[in-house]
Design an enzyme around this catalytic site. Structure first.
Site, PDB file in Angstrom:
ATOM      1  N   ALA A  61      10.511  30.466  22.750  1.00  0.00           N
ATOM      2  CA  ALA A  61      11.313  29.809  21.803  1.00  0.00           C
ATOM      3  C   ALA A  61      12.671  29.942  22.028  1.00  0.00           C
ATOM      4  O   ALA A  61      12.666  31.650  22.365  1.00  0.00           O
ATOM      5  CB  ALA A  61      10.464  29.647  20.551  1.00  0.00           C
ATOM      6  N   GLY A 100       6.527  30.783  24.126  1.00  0.00           N
ATOM      7  CA  GLY A 100       6.233  30.016  24.016  1.00  0.00           C
ATOM      8  C   GLY A 100       6.477  28.938  25.456  1.00  0.00           C
ATOM      9  O   GLY A 100       5.846  28.299  25.947  1.00  0.00           O
ATOM     10  N   GLU A 103       2.960  29.788  26.258  1.00  0.00           N
ATOM     11  CA  GLU A 103       2.421  28.885  25.716  1.00  0.00           C
ATOM     12  C   GLU A 103       2.253  27.561  26.505  1.00  0.00           C
ATOM     13  O   GLU A 103       1.276  26.128  26.901  1.00  0.00           O
ATOM     14  CB  GLU A 103       2.522  28.261  23.927  1.00  0.00           C
ATOM     15  N   GLU A 123       5.259  36.911  20.182  1.00  0.00           N
ATOM     16  CA  GLU A 123       5.864  36.427  19.146  1.00  0.00           C
ATOM     17  C   GLU A 123       5.052  37.220  18.030  1.00  0.00           C
ATOM     18  O   GLU A 123       5.803  37.762  16.569  1.00  0.00           O
ATOM     19  CB  GLU A 123       4.404  35.807  18.207  1.00  0.00           C
TER      20      GLU A 123
HETATM   21  N1  CAA Z   1      15.616  33.496  21.964  1.00  0.00           N
HETATM   22  C1  CAA Z   1      17.230  33.809  22.383  1.00  0.00           C
HETATM   23  N2  CAA Z   1      17.539  34.169  22.439  1.00  0.00           N
HETATM   24  C2  CAA Z   1      16.996  35.095  23.861  1.00  0.00           C
HETATM   25  C3  CAA Z   1      15.598  34.612  24.558  1.00  0.00           C
HETATM   26  C4  CAA Z   1      14.744  33.988  23.695  1.00  0.00           C
HETATM   27  N3  CAA Z   1      13.576  33.635  23.085  1.00  0.00           N
HETATM   28  N4  CAA Z   1      14.873  35.728  24.903  1.00  0.00           N
HETATM   29  C5  CAA Z   1      16.632  36.088  25.658  1.00  0.00           C
HETATM   30  N5  CAA Z   1      17.454  36.190  24.979  1.00  0.00           N
HETATM   31  C6  CAA Z   1      19.474  36.076  25.047  1.00  0.00           C
HETATM   32  C7  CAA Z   1      19.108  37.362  24.757  1.00  0.00           C
HETATM   33  O1  CAA Z   1      19.391  37.450  23.271  1.00  0.00           O
HETATM   34  C8  CAA Z   1      19.649  38.033  24.867  1.00  0.00           C
HETATM   35  O2  CAA Z   1      21.537  37.232  24.737  1.00  0.00           O
HETATM   36  P1  CAA Z   1      22.366  38.093  25.144  1.00  0.00           P
HETATM   37  O3  CAA Z   1      23.182  38.221  26.210  1.00  0.00           O
HETATM   38  O4  CAA Z   1      23.878  36.963  24.516  1.00  0.00           O
HETATM   39  O5  CAA Z   1      22.732  39.927  24.531  1.00  0.00           O
HETATM   40  C9  CAA Z   1      20.113  37.065  26.313  1.00  0.00           C
HETATM   41  O6  CAA Z   1      18.511  35.943  26.099  1.00  0.00           O
HETATM   42  C10 CAA Z   1      19.595  38.494  27.839  1.00  0.00           C
HETATM   43  O7  CAA Z   1      18.073  38.314  27.543  1.00  0.00           O
HETATM   44  P2  CAA Z   1      17.798  40.147  27.433  1.00  0.00           P
HETATM   45  O8  CAA Z   1      18.638  40.967  28.182  1.00  0.00           O
HETATM   46  O9  CAA Z   1      16.761  40.798  26.689  1.00  0.00           O
HETATM   47  O10 CAA Z   1      17.768  40.110  28.851  1.00  0.00           O
HETATM   48  P3  CAA Z   1      15.617  40.297  29.898  1.00  0.00           P
HETATM   49  O11 CAA Z   1      16.430  40.851  31.536  1.00  0.00           O
HETATM   50  O12 CAA Z   1      16.332  42.338  29.496  1.00  0.00           O
HETATM   51  O13 CAA Z   1      15.149  40.383  28.800  1.00  0.00           O
HETATM   52  C11 CAA Z   1      13.182  38.962  28.596  1.00  0.00           C
HETATM   53  C12 CAA Z   1      14.490  39.311  29.368  1.00  0.00           C
HETATM   54  C13 CAA Z   1      12.064  39.957  28.794  1.00  0.00           C
HETATM   55  C14 CAA Z   1      12.767  37.521  28.243  1.00  0.00           C
HETATM   56  C15 CAA Z   1      13.717  39.129  26.630  1.00  0.00           C
HETATM   57  O14 CAA Z   1      15.292  38.789  26.749  1.00  0.00           O
HETATM   58  C16 CAA Z   1      13.283  38.863  26.215  1.00  0.00           C
HETATM   59  O15 CAA Z   1      11.589  39.489  25.976  1.00  0.00           O
HETATM   60  N6  CAA Z   1      13.035  37.422  25.104  1.00  0.00           N
HETATM   61  C17 CAA Z   1      12.203  37.285  24.123  1.00  0.00           C
HETATM   62  C18 CAA Z   1      10.975  37.290  24.419  1.00  0.00           C
HETATM   63  C19 CAA Z   1      10.475  36.506  23.219  1.00  0.00           C
HETATM   64  O16 CAA Z   1       9.885  36.760  22.482  1.00  0.00           O
HETATM   65  N7  CAA Z   1       9.727  34.941  23.362  1.00  0.00           N
HETATM   66  C20 CAA Z   1       8.973  34.768  22.290  1.00  0.00           C
HETATM   67  C21 CAA Z   1       9.604  33.803  21.177  1.00  0.00           C
HETATM   68  S1  CAA Z   1       9.325  32.993  19.878  1.00  0.00           S
HETATM   69  C22 CAA Z   1       7.780  31.989  20.432  1.00  0.00           C
HETATM   70  O17 CAA Z   1       8.127  31.323  21.229  1.00  0.00           O
HETATM   71  C23 CAA Z   1       7.649  30.921  19.338  1.00  0.00           C
HETATM   72  C24 CAA Z   1       7.511  29.710  19.842  1.00  0.00           C
HETATM   73  O18 CAA Z   1       6.759  29.284  20.586  1.00  0.00           O
HETATM   74  C25 CAA Z   1       7.371  29.217  18.654  1.00  0.00           C
END
Ligand code: CAA
Ligand code: NAI
Length: 719
Positions: A61, A100, A103, A123
């Site tokens: 998400a 997500g 999922e 999450e």
């Molecule tokens: N939503 C919004 N922004 C996100 C994001 C997300 N899910 N994941 C990454 N970003 C953004 C970061 O904030 C960062 O932004 P900036 O460049 O402006 O700082 C950019 O994307 C790059 O992210 P990283 O610097 O972290 O890049 P990376 O290559 O080191 O790592 C990653 C990539 C492993 C995907 C890491 O970003 C990460 O762990 N992201 C979060 C993943 C996560 O927790 N997903 C679950 C979301 S909740 C959900 O999905 C619930 C649901 O279904 C309803």
């Protein structure tokens, strides 16, 4: 937001296009819904492949959207519809499939993963649960124990582990998308019913209640007071005991209890704060994205004590060759053996070979002629450090960066004795340096942007969270620690015990209470600093009242503890008693109780009952108050930087967000009111006097943390 193409004449290829991680924003969800509708209704299409642009399937998400109202199609019905469709859908997972995104892959009928892909349901680390069916589908696919572990920890797994667990159907070293298209073509004629994960029966272990109980205990022990993992366990229980249609409702109810909680807000704030922290800026306009770091291939460490050893390990394990210097042969040999042991254990744990060939040990600074960077980690003694820096100036080639691991001394004073003040910077590691993730990069007024960029990137390369801070006594972390420690000892004087204070802080979520932490770090360190600053010891004028120093309240109890040779864990006695020197099992010590009672009666202090609330407020509001002063002084650029320092260096609980976020969550008005109250009761404690910035923010209507910068005068920046 999603590209739709027809490939091989009959496969609909849907590519998510929302860089950098193809997050499921409202626009992406809308595009997926439209593309799937198209694919399912186009008679030419016999199968569908979903993939992500730029080699990343989907990062889940869009977390930024959590703060606003839900827009666009909700995820659950969208995913249910993909799974229920009559054409086979294959997920081509490259890069990441998280939250997500995972999922989404779970509702596809088949999953092909690139061998470098990582999958997970993180999450829980954001204070929520996988509420797009993740808690219901994953247990059905891989069973309760494995699903519980993944969902309650948020751990990312490799494609190989996903294959072993039965999450993916195939792992490939080729282009996953191309492999998925071929796979989809072969899947066309096959029945889909057994591929719809929500229709499967959850394989249930014989003693479900026992298993859930054991995991609950584990989770409570590991993450005290954190709500999300407990809600995850309840959701998984629903997957084991209810049909999918009911389980998904339970999942959604549990999500509702978490989604707007303070813990979820704090954890999501931490996610972004950690990423913001690397983005440093100087008043000159030089910043993280326009300053070129130098490449570091070789480094030297001076001093192989507690810190030096860990720093050598941190450098060597990322492939940097290291020369380690000690002052005496015996110390060099001891340090060498320790470093080799640490590197070997670390390599064994990571399943790689130890990079011992990168190490060189010497007694001579002359050997450092050609290194790219030096980190000094000798005793915390300015005169000694100055001598070392003068010597380094003479020995090292002119381009070598000279860094200090001092925990609080003036970095600019050290720069001043060298021939290259622009190449001097603080690299403040935390103990144990090969484990702790924080690195404060201390920018002196003369440190060049290239020097700062190099130290910041080097930190990142070592797996640290680097935060740029200004130069002042104690920098950010240790400067804030003083008022926090002071409050804890004042509370002892007034009637509390070390164990009561520690329990209140640990119940709040700190990894360790302040007294247990001090015992671990060693009480003699602070004692030496207090003696050197004239607060205690033989040089103090005996006419000085014992509980007053330099015009303010002073608590001599820590000095009295040290005078008894109680230096903490290493001596087996400190604020607590331990089974043996070096022991870690802290037990309350009646001798400390006696000491406190005698002390109070000597100074006529009537002990009073102190509530946990007072402990938390006095310790944490004093901590945040110093944080406000640090922002005012321009020593930290943003509240996020302070919070990241406390999260990664001082064990502040992530679900509290860090001291500054916590203050904003409590409400700045309330923090101000309580500080005013405590300052009135203790007017001789200046740290309790509310900082001007706090007052200003309250007067401006208590804006959210992200907006504080607008109220801070940048002209004072020390960065
Ligand atoms: N939503 C919004 N922004 C996100 C994001 C997300 N899910 N994941 C990454 N970003 C953004 C970061 O904030 C960062 O932004 P900036 O460049 O402006 O700082 C950019 O994307 C790059 O992210 P990283 O610097 O972290 O890049 P990376 O290559 O080191 O790592 C990653 C990539 C492993 C995907 C890491 O970003 C990460 O762990 N992201 C979060 C993943 C996560 O927790 N997903 C679950 C979301 S909740 C959900 O999905 C619930 C649901 O279904 C309803
Ligand atoms: P330590 O006392 O464990 O080690 C210092 C080492 O430096 C000793 O082994 C000593 O022999 C060596 N040394 C002294 N003079 C030397 C010289 N001229 N040449 C080569 N080696 C020399 O000290 P520790 O704890 O490792 O601290 C080192 C520095 O790191 C200090 O500035 C300290 O403030 C800082 N620091 C310490 C932290 C901690 O938790 N211990 C945390 C963060 C920073």
């Amino acid at each position: 937001m999603a590209r739709y193409e027809l490939v091989k004449r009959s496969v609909a290829l849907i590519t998510l296009t929302n860089p950098p991680v193809n997050a499921l924003s409202s626009a992406v969800r809308h595009a997926i819904a439209k593309s799937m509708d198209h694919a399912l209704n186009d008679p030419k299409v016999t199968a569908v492949v979903i993939c992500g642009e730029n080699g990343r399937f989907c990062g889940g998400a869009d977390i930024r959207e959590f703060a606003g109202p839900l827009r666009g199609p909700p995820l659950v019905p969208l995913l249910d519809a993909i799974e229920a469709g009559e054409k086979p859908v294959v997920a081509a997972i490259e890069g990441v499939a998280l939250g997500g995104g995972f999922e989404l892959a779970l509702v596809c009928h088949y999953r092909i993963a690139h061998f470098k892909a990582r999958l997970g349901l993180p999450e829980v680390t954001l204070g929520i649960l996988p509420a797009a069916g993740g808690t219901q589908r994953l247990p059905r696919l891989i069973g309760i124990p494995a699903a519980l572990e993944l969902i309650t920890t948020g751990r990312h797994i490799s494609a190989q582990e996903a294959l072993k667990l039965g999450i993916v159907d195939q792992v490939t070293e080729q282009n996953a998308c191309e492999v998925a298209v071929e796979f989809a073509l072969r899947a066309v004629a096959k029945p889909l019913s057994s591929r719809r994960v929500s229709m499967l029966t959850t394989p249930c272990p014989p003693d479900l209640d026992g298993l859930l109980e054991a995991v609950t205990m584990q989770v409570k022990k590991k993450a005290r007071g954190v709500m999300a993992p407990l809600a995850c366990i309840q959701a998984v229980r629903a997957a084991a005991t209810m049909p999918y249609s009911k389980g998904i409702k339970r999942e959604s109810e549990l999500m509702a209890t978490l989604f707007n909680s303070g813990q979820a807000r704090a954890l999501q704030y931490c996610f972004f704060a950690q990423r913001t922290a690397g983005k440093w800026t100087l008043p000159s306009g030089a910043q993280w994205n326009n300053s070129k770091p130098r490449e570091i291939r070789s480094a030297a460490i001076i001093g192989l004590g507690t810190m030096g050893r860990g720093i050598v390990v941190s450098l060597a394990r990322v492939g940097i060759s290291v020369i380690a210097v000690e002052s005496e042969k015996k110390l060099l040999e001891t340090g060498k053996q320790m470093v080799i042991g640490m590197l070997e254990r670390d390599a064994k744990r990571r399943g790689v070979s130890a990079s011992l060939n990168l190490l060189k040990f010497t007694l001579s600074l002359q050997d450092l002629k050609d290194v790219d960077l030096v980190i000094e980690a000798v005793f915390e003694d300015m005169a000694l450090k100055k001598r070392v820096f003068q010597e380094l100036s003479k020995v090292c080639r002119p381009a070598t960066l000279l860094c200090t691991n001092t925990s609080g001394l003036d970095v600019d004073a050290l720069a001043g004795v060298t021939d290259r003040p622009h190449l001097v910077v603080g690299m403040h590691f935390f103990s144990p340096a090969h484990v702790m993730k924080l690195l404060e990069v201390v920018c002196g007024p003369r440190s060049s942007s290239e020097t700062i960029a190099t130290a910041m990137i080097l930190g990142k390369r070592m797996g640290k969270v680097s935060v740029a801070v200004g130069n002042c006594p104690g920098f950010v972390g240790n400067r804030m620690l003083k008022p926090y420690l002071d409050q804890a000892t004042f509370l002892l004087e007034e009637g509390a015990t070390p164990e009561q204070i520690d329990k209140a802080l640990e119940d709040f979520g700190f990894a360790m209470g302040v007294f247990r932490m001090s015992d671990l770090a060693g009480l003699d360190v602070g004692w030496r600093v207090r003696k050197e600053s004239g607060l205690t010891g033989p040089d103090v004028d005996p006419k000085n009242p014992p509980r007053r120093r330099q015009g303010r309240r002073y608590c001599p109890i820590p000095d009295m503890v040290c005078e008894q040779g109680r230096f903490g864990q290493k001596t087996g006695r400190g604020w607590y008693m331990y089974d043996k020197p070096g022991g870690t099992n802290a037990k309350p010590d009646p001798l400390i109780q006696n000491l406190l009672e005698m002390y109070r009666s000597r100074y006529g202090i009537q002990p009073r009952n102190i509530s946990d609330q007072e402990i938390i407020e006095r310790c944490l509001f004093a901590l945040a108050n110093e944080g406000f002063r640090i922002l005012e002084d321009g020593i930290a650029a943003r509240p996020e930087d302070i919070d990241v320092i406390y999260l990664f260096g001082y064990g502040f609980p992530r679900h509290g967000g860090g001291p500054m976020f916590y203050a904003s969550m409590v409400g700045l008005e309330r923090v101000l009111e309580r500080l005013e109250h405590y300052h009135q009761a203790h007017p001789d404690v200046p740290h309790l006097e509310p900082s001007p910035l706090l007052k200003k923010l309250v007067a401006c209507g208590s804006p959210p943390v992200q907006k504080w910068r607008e109220h801070i005068k940048t002209m004072h920046s020390h960065l």
